[in-house]
Write a protein that holds these residues in place. Structure first.
Motif, PDB file in Angstrom:
ATOM      1  N   THR A  51       1.061 -23.261  10.756  1.00  0.00           N
ATOM      2  CA  THR A  51       0.228 -22.065  10.858  1.00  0.00           C
ATOM      3  C   THR A  51       0.915 -20.869  10.196  1.00  0.00           C
ATOM      4  O   THR A  51       0.290 -20.101   9.459  1.00  0.00           O
ATOM      5  CB  THR A  51      -0.068 -21.744  12.338  1.00  0.00           C
ATOM      6  N   ILE A  52       2.208 -20.721  10.453  1.00  0.00           N
ATOM      7  CA  ILE A  52       2.975 -19.634   9.839  1.00  0.00           C
ATOM      8  C   ILE A  52       2.944 -19.762   8.322  1.00  0.00           C
ATOM      9  O   ILE A  52       2.740 -18.770   7.597  1.00  0.00           O
ATOM     10  CB  ILE A  52       4.429 -19.643  10.351  1.00  0.00           C
ATOM     11  N   ARG A  53       3.153 -20.975   7.827  1.00  0.00           N
ATOM     12  CA  ARG A  53       3.162 -21.195   6.374  1.00  0.00           C
ATOM     13  C   ARG A  53       1.832 -20.784   5.745  1.00  0.00           C
ATOM     14  O   ARG A  53       1.799 -20.102   4.710  1.00  0.00           O
ATOM     15  CB  ARG A  53       3.444 -22.667   6.074  1.00  0.00           C
ATOM     16  N   VAL A  54       0.729 -21.188   6.395  1.00  0.00           N
ATOM     17  CA  VAL A  54      -0.599 -20.884   5.855  1.00  0.00           C
ATOM     18  C   VAL A  54      -0.834 -19.383   5.816  1.00  0.00           C
ATOM     19  O   VAL A  54      -1.308 -18.840   4.806  1.00  0.00           O
ATOM     20  CB  VAL A  54      -1.689 -21.580   6.694  1.00  0.00           C
ATOM     21  N   TRP A  55      -0.467 -18.696   6.895  1.00  0.00           N
ATOM     22  CA  TRP A  55      -0.699 -17.240   6.948  1.00  0.00           C
ATOM     23  C   TRP A  55       0.153 -16.502   5.910  1.00  0.00           C
ATOM     24  O   TRP A  55      -0.331 -15.624   5.200  1.00  0.00           O
ATOM     25  CB  TRP A  55      -0.404 -16.725   8.351  1.00  0.00           C
ATOM     26  N   GLU A  56       1.423 -16.849   5.827  1.00  0.00           N
ATOM     27  CA  GLU A  56       2.293 -16.163   4.874  1.00  0.00           C
ATOM     28  C   GLU A  56       1.844 -16.413   3.436  1.00  0.00           C
ATOM     29  O   GLU A  56       1.826 -15.479   2.615  1.00  0.00           O
ATOM     30  CB  GLU A  56       3.738 -16.632   5.071  1.00  0.00           C
ATOM     31  N   SER A  57       1.475 -17.647   3.136  1.00  0.00           N
ATOM     32  CA  SER A  57       1.043 -17.976   1.774  1.00  0.00           C
ATOM     33  C   SER A  57      -0.228 -17.228   1.395  1.00  0.00           C
ATOM     34  O   SER A  57      -0.361 -16.712   0.282  1.00  0.00           O
ATOM     35  CB  SER A  57       0.821 -19.488   1.642  1.00  0.00           C
ATOM     36  N   LYS A  58      -1.161 -17.172   2.323  1.00  0.00           N
ATOM     37  CA  LYS A  58      -2.455 -16.535   2.057  1.00  0.00           C
ATOM     38  C   LYS A  58      -2.284 -15.044   1.752  1.00  0.00           C
ATOM     39  O   LYS A  58      -2.855 -14.520   0.783  1.00  0.00           O
ATOM     40  CB  LYS A  58      -3.367 -16.746   3.270  1.00  0.00           C
ATOM     41  N   TYR A  59      -1.487 -14.361   2.563  1.00  0.00           N
ATOM     42  CA  TYR A  59      -1.335 -12.914   2.366  1.00  0.00           C
ATOM     43  C   TYR A  59      -0.395 -12.600   1.205  1.00  0.00           C
ATOM     44  O   TYR A  59      -0.557 -11.582   0.514  1.00  0.00           O
ATOM     45  CB  TYR A  59      -0.857 -12.257   3.664  1.00  0.00           C
ATOM     46  N   ALA A  60       0.595 -13.468   0.965  1.00  0.00           N
ATOM     47  CA  ALA A  60       1.483 -13.256  -0.181  1.00  0.00           C
ATOM     48  C   ALA A  60       0.699 -13.387  -1.481  1.00  0.00           C
ATOM     49  O   ALA A  60       0.912 -12.636  -2.444  1.00  0.00           O
ATOM     50  CB  ALA A  60       2.632 -14.265  -0.148  1.00  0.00           C
ATOM     51  N   LYS A  61      -0.217 -14.349  -1.523  1.00  0.00           N
ATOM     52  CA  LYS A  61      -1.049 -14.520  -2.719  1.00  0.00           C
ATOM     53  C   LYS A  61      -1.944 -13.305  -2.943  1.00  0.00           C
ATOM     54  O   LYS A  61      -2.114 -12.833  -4.072  1.00  0.00           O
ATOM     55  CB  LYS A  61      -1.909 -15.768  -2.591  1.00  0.00           C
ATOM     56  N   ALA A  62      -2.499 -12.771  -1.852  1.00  0.00           N
ATOM     57  CA  ALA A  62      -3.351 -11.580  -1.980  1.00  0.00           C
ATOM     58  C   ALA A  62      -2.548 -10.405  -2.521  1.00  0.00           C
ATOM     59  O   ALA A  62      -3.022  -9.643  -3.374  1.00  0.00           O
ATOM     60  CB  ALA A  62      -3.965 -11.237  -0.629  1.00  0.00           C
ATOM     61  N   ALA A  63      -1.304 -10.261  -2.020  1.00  0.00           N
ATOM     62  CA  ALA A  63      -0.446  -9.170  -2.495  1.00  0.00           C
ATOM     63  C   ALA A  63      -0.115  -9.335  -3.974  1.00  0.00           C
ATOM     64  O   ALA A  63      -0.112  -8.369  -4.749  1.00  0.00           O
ATOM     65  CB  ALA A  63       0.838  -9.131  -1.667  1.00  0.00           C
ATOM     66  N   LYS A  64       0.158 -10.573  -4.375  1.00  0.00           N
ATOM     67  CA  LYS A  64       0.472 -10.838  -5.782  1.00  0.00           C
ATOM     68  C   LYS A  64      -0.717 -10.541  -6.689  1.00  0.00           C
ATOM     69  O   LYS A  64      -0.578  -9.940  -7.758  1.00  0.00           O
ATOM     70  CB  LYS A  64       0.911 -12.293  -5.937  1.00  0.00           C
ATOM     71  N   ASP A  65      -1.908 -10.951  -6.228  1.00  0.00           N
ATOM     72  CA  ASP A  65      -3.122 -10.699  -7.015  1.00  0.00           C
ATOM     73  C   ASP A  65      -3.348  -9.200  -7.198  1.00  0.00           C
ATOM     74  O   ASP A  65      -3.734  -8.736  -8.281  1.00  0.00           O
ATOM     75  CB  ASP A  65      -4.331 -11.335  -6.336  1.00  0.00           C
ATOM     76  N   LEU A  66      -3.108  -8.442  -6.133  1.00  0.00           N
ATOM     77  CA  LEU A  66      -3.289  -6.985  -6.223  1.00  0.00           C
ATOM     78  C   LEU A  66      -2.281  -6.361  -7.194  1.00  0.00           C
ATOM     79  O   LEU A  66      -2.605  -5.421  -7.930  1.00  0.00           O
ATOM     80  CB  LEU A  66      -3.148  -6.361  -4.836  1.00  0.00           C
ATOM     81  N   SER A  67      -1.060  -6.867  -7.179  1.00  0.00           N
ATOM     82  CA  SER A  67      -0.026  -6.287  -8.052  1.00  0.00           C
ATOM     83  C   SER A  67      -0.364  -6.504  -9.518  1.00  0.00           C
ATOM     84  O   SER A  67      -0.022  -5.689 -10.380  1.00  0.00           O
ATOM     85  CB  SER A  67       1.331  -6.911  -7.742  1.00  0.00           C
ATOM     86  N   GLN A  68      -1.052  -7.605  -9.808  1.00  0.00           N
ATOM     87  CA  GLN A  68      -1.401  -7.910 -11.194  1.00  0.00           C
ATOM     88  C   GLN A  68      -2.533  -7.038 -11.711  1.00  0.00           C
ATOM     89  O   GLN A  68      -2.791  -7.001 -12.911  1.00  0.00           O
ATOM     90  CB  GLN A  68      -1.765  -9.391 -11.309  1.00  0.00           C
ATOM     91  N   GLU A  69      -3.211  -6.346 -10.800  1.00  0.00           N
ATOM     92  CA  GLU A  69      -4.275  -5.434 -11.225  1.00  0.00           C
ATOM     93  C   GLU A  69      -3.719  -4.111 -11.724  1.00  0.00           C
ATOM     94  O   GLU A  69      -4.435  -3.261 -12.242  1.00  0.00           O
ATOM     95  CB  GLU A  69      -5.252  -5.191 -10.070  1.00  0.00           C
ATOM     96  N   ASP A  70      -2.421  -3.917 -11.501  1.00  0.00           N
ATOM     97  CA  ASP A  70      -1.725  -2.730 -12.006  1.00  0.00           C
ATOM     98  C   ASP A  70      -2.331  -1.437 -11.480  1.00  0.00           C
ATOM     99  O   ASP A  70      -2.438  -0.439 -12.201  1.00  0.00           O
ATOM    100  CB  ASP A  70      -1.718  -2.724 -13.543  1.00  0.00           C
ATOM    101  N   THR A  71      -2.755  -1.480 -10.205  1.00  0.00           N
ATOM    102  CA  THR A  71      -3.244  -0.271  -9.542  1.00  0.00           C
ATOM    103  C   THR A  71      -2.521  -0.144  -8.212  1.00  0.00           C
ATOM    104  O   THR A  71      -2.122  -1.157  -7.608  1.00  0.00           O
ATOM    105  CB  THR A  71      -4.756  -0.340  -9.298  1.00  0.00           C
ATOM    106  N   PRO A  72      -2.326   1.081  -7.734  1.00  0.00           N
ATOM    107  CA  PRO A  72      -1.619   1.266  -6.464  1.00  0.00           C
ATOM    108  C   PRO A  72      -2.356   0.573  -5.307  1.00  0.00           C
ATOM    109  O   PRO A  72      -3.587   0.538  -5.273  1.00  0.00           O
ATOM    110  CB  PRO A  72      -1.620   2.785  -6.285  1.00  0.00           C
ATOM    111  N   PHE A  73      -1.571   0.023  -4.399  1.00  0.00           N
ATOM    112  CA  PHE A  73      -2.171  -0.579  -3.204  1.00  0.00           C
ATOM    113  C   PHE A  73      -1.204  -0.431  -2.042  1.00  0.00           C
ATOM    114  O   PHE A  73      -0.021  -0.137  -2.219  1.00  0.00           O
ATOM    115  CB  PHE A  73      -2.527  -2.051  -3.441  1.00  0.00           C
ATOM    116  N   SER A  74      -1.722  -0.628  -0.846  1.00  0.00           N
ATOM    117  CA  SER A  74      -0.928  -0.463   0.369  1.00  0.00           C
ATOM    118  C   SER A  74      -0.961  -1.748   1.202  1.00  0.00           C
ATOM    119  O   SER A  74      -1.643  -2.713   0.861  1.00  0.00           O
ATOM    120  CB  SER A  74      -1.487   0.690   1.206  1.00  0.00           C
ATOM    121  N   ALA A  75      -0.233  -1.741   2.309  1.00  0.00           N
ATOM    122  CA  ALA A  75      -0.247  -2.888   3.225  1.00  0.00           C
ATOM    123  C   ALA A  75      -1.660  -3.121   3.755  1.00  0.00           C
ATOM    124  O   ALA A  75      -2.112  -4.266   3.899  1.00  0.00           O
ATOM    125  CB  ALA A  75       0.723  -2.640   4.382  1.00  0.00           C
TER     126      ALA A  75
END
Length: 417
Positions: free
Chosen positions: A75-99
Motif C-alpha cells: 500500500t505504501i509503495r502504491v501511494w508513494e509511486s502515484k504521488y511521485a509520478k504526479a509531482a514529476k509530471d507537474l515539474s515537466q510542465e515547467d510551471t510553479p506548483f505546490s504540495a
C-alpha cells in the motif's frame, strides 16, 4: 524493501510516514503521505495505521513482526509511486506548483479509476491473502455487473466509480430481478458492491461525495425467507433416527452438533480440531469473520465428539470430524474444494433425514443455526440480543451476541437446548 527516502522528482518530496502526532483509539498512529515542496507540507491519510512497536523508524516501514506487513508495504509503495509520478509530471510542465497542487493532480486522475480494473485487483489481493471465499463472492459480483453492462450495450471496461450512481444501482437491481434473483440474493450482490466501493474510497480512488449507498439503501430488500427454524420436538426426532449408512450418520451428527454448538457453520465445523475443545467448552475463531467464540458444550454435543474420537484420533491438531484429512487437504484451494463437496453432500443427505423424520421444512445446515437461535429465544434470552441477529437483517449482530457466550445467562440457556 530497503530504507525509503523522499522521492526527489521535481524538487518535491513524497513519503509515507507514521504520523505520531495523532493517536487513534486503539493506540496506533495513522500512516500519512507527506508531500513536501518549498518547505511546505501537505499530509494525506492513506487509510492505514500502525502500532509504534511494529514500526521500523530507520527503514520507515512495518517491522517483520507486523501481522499485515506485506500488504501495508505494498500500500505504501502504491501511494508513494502515484504521488511521485504526479509531482514529476507537474515539474515537466515547467510551471510553479505546490504540495497542494500535487494532491489535486492525483485527485483528477483517480476520478477516472475503472470499476472492473479495481475489482480485479481486489480479487487478486484476496486470492494472495488466501481469502478465497471473499474472492469468489466478488468474482460472482463481477460476472453479474459484466452481464448487466453488456445487456445495456455498454463497454464494461469504461465503467467508472462515479458512474455508480443511485440511479445506476436501481437499474442494476431491476436487471437482477428480471433474471429471477430473490431479494436476499440481490442484497448479497449490493453488500459486496458496497464493500468494494468502501475499499476504493479508503484508497482514495474515488471521492466520498460520490458514495451512492447513502441514498440507495440495502435495507430496502425483503430479507425474510421461508421458515427455517424447526422445533425442539423436530430436533429430538432427528436425534432419534436410526440411519443405515455412515454418510447419513455424519450428516445427522453434524446437523445436531451445529444446533447444540451455537449454530456453528459448516466451514468452522470442518476446521475444528481437538484443541478447540477444552474443559467442556468449545473455543474457536470463525473463519469468515475472525471473531472468537467460547461457550460450554451440552452433553449431547460431547457425546457426538466422543463418537468420532476413535476415528479421527485424539491429537490436539487432529480434526474433530471426518471431513478434512491431514496430508490430503493441504492447500487453501484443496480445503475449499473439499468443504464445498462435503457441504453439498450433507445438504442432500439432510433432505433424506427430513423425510425420515417427517419434517416439513427444507433441511439445510443453516436450519440448525436458525433453530438454535429460536431455542435461545424460547429459553428467555432477551429478544434485543438475538431476534435481529437471526432475523437475517445483519450478521454483525449475530457475531456480537455469539462473542459473549461465556456469560452465565447464555450458559444457562444452553441447558435448555
Amino acid at each position: 524493501m530497503g530504507k525509503t527516502t523522499d522521492h526527489k522528482d521535481s524538487d518535491a518530496g513524497v513519503r509515507v510516514i507514521l504520523y505520531k502526532s495523532k493517536t487513534l483509539a486503539d493506540g496506533s498512529h495513522p500512516l500519512m503521505l507527506r508531500i513536501t515542496k518549498d518547505r511546505k507540507r501537505k499530509y494525506i491519510s492513506i487509510g492505514e495505521s500502525c502500532q509504534l512497536k511494529y514500526w521500523d523508524e530507520e527503514k520507515n516501514e512495518p517491522r517483520r513482526g507486523h501481522p499485515d506487513r506485506n500488504r501495508i508495504k505494498e500500500t505504501i509503495r502504491v501511494w508513494e509511486s502515484k504521488y511521485a509520478k504526479a509531482a514529476k509530471d507537474l515539474s515537466q510542465e515547467d510551471t510553479p506548483f505546490s504540495a497542494t497542487t500535487v494532491a489535486s493532480q492525483v485527485a483528477k486522475i483517480i476520478r477516472k479509476v475503472k470499476v472492473f480494473s479495481f475489482v480485479e485487483e481486489v480479487i487478486e489481493r484476496f486470492t494472495r491473502e488466501k481469502r478465497l471465499g471473499s474472492a469468489s463472492t466478488i468474482s460472482t459480483l463481477r460476472g453479474a455487473l459484466l452481464t448487466f453492462e453488456k445487456a445495456e450495450n455498454r463497454s464494461p471496461e469504461n465503467l467508472l466509480f462515479t458512474d455508480l450512481t443511485p440511479a445506476y444501482l436501481d437499474d442494476f437491481r431491476v436487471h437482477l430481478a428480471e433474471r429471477g434473483l430473490a431479494e436476499i440474493s440481490m442484497a448479497v450482490y449490493f453488500r459486496t458492491l458496497r464493500q468494494v466501493y468502501n475499499q476504493a474510497i479508503k484508497r482514495r480512488l474515488v471521492a466520498e461525495k460520490h458514495y451512492p449507498f447513502k441514498e440507495f439503501k440495502i435495507s430496502q430488500f425483503d430479507l425474510r425467507t421461508r421458515k427455517r427454524a424447526i422445533s425442539k420436538a423436530d430436533i429430538a426426532a432427528i436425534a432419534a433416527l436410526e440411519v443405515s449408512t455412515p454418510r447419513l450418520l455424519l450428516a445427522k451428527h453434524l446437523f445436531l452438533f451445529s444446533y447444540y454448538g451455537a449454530g456453528i457453520n459448516f466451514i468452522d465445523l470442518a476446521n475444528l480440531t481437538h484443541k478447540n475443545v477444552q474443559g467442556g467448552r468449545l473455543t474457536y475463531e470463525r473463519q469468515k469473520t475472525g471473531h472468537l467464540f467460547n461457550f460450554k458444550l451440552s452433553e449431547p454435543a460431547k457425546a457426538i465428539l466422543d463418537y468420532y474420537r476413535p476415528f479421527t484420533g485424539a491429537g490436539a491438531d487432529e480434526y474433530v470430524f471426518p471431513i478434512l484429512e491431514r496430508g490430503v487437504h493441504v492447500t487453501p484451494l484443496q480445503i475449499k474444494n473439499r468443504i464445498h463437496k462435503k457441504l453439498g453432500q450433507m445438504n442432500k443427505d439432510l433432505k433424506e433425514l427430513a423425510k425420515m423424520a417427517k419434517i416439513d421444512v427444507v433441511l439445510t445446515t443453516y436450519v440448525a443455526r436458525h433453530s438454535f437461535a429460536t431455542a435461545l429465544k424460547h429459553a428467555g434470552v432477551a429478544t434485543a440480543v438475538i431476534s435481529e441477529a437471526m432475523g437475517h437483517q445483519t450478521e454483525s449482530i449475530t457475531q456480537t451476541y455469539l462473542a459473549s457466550f461465556e456469560n452465565e445467562l447464555i450458559d444457562e440457556a444452553f441447558d435448555n437446548l
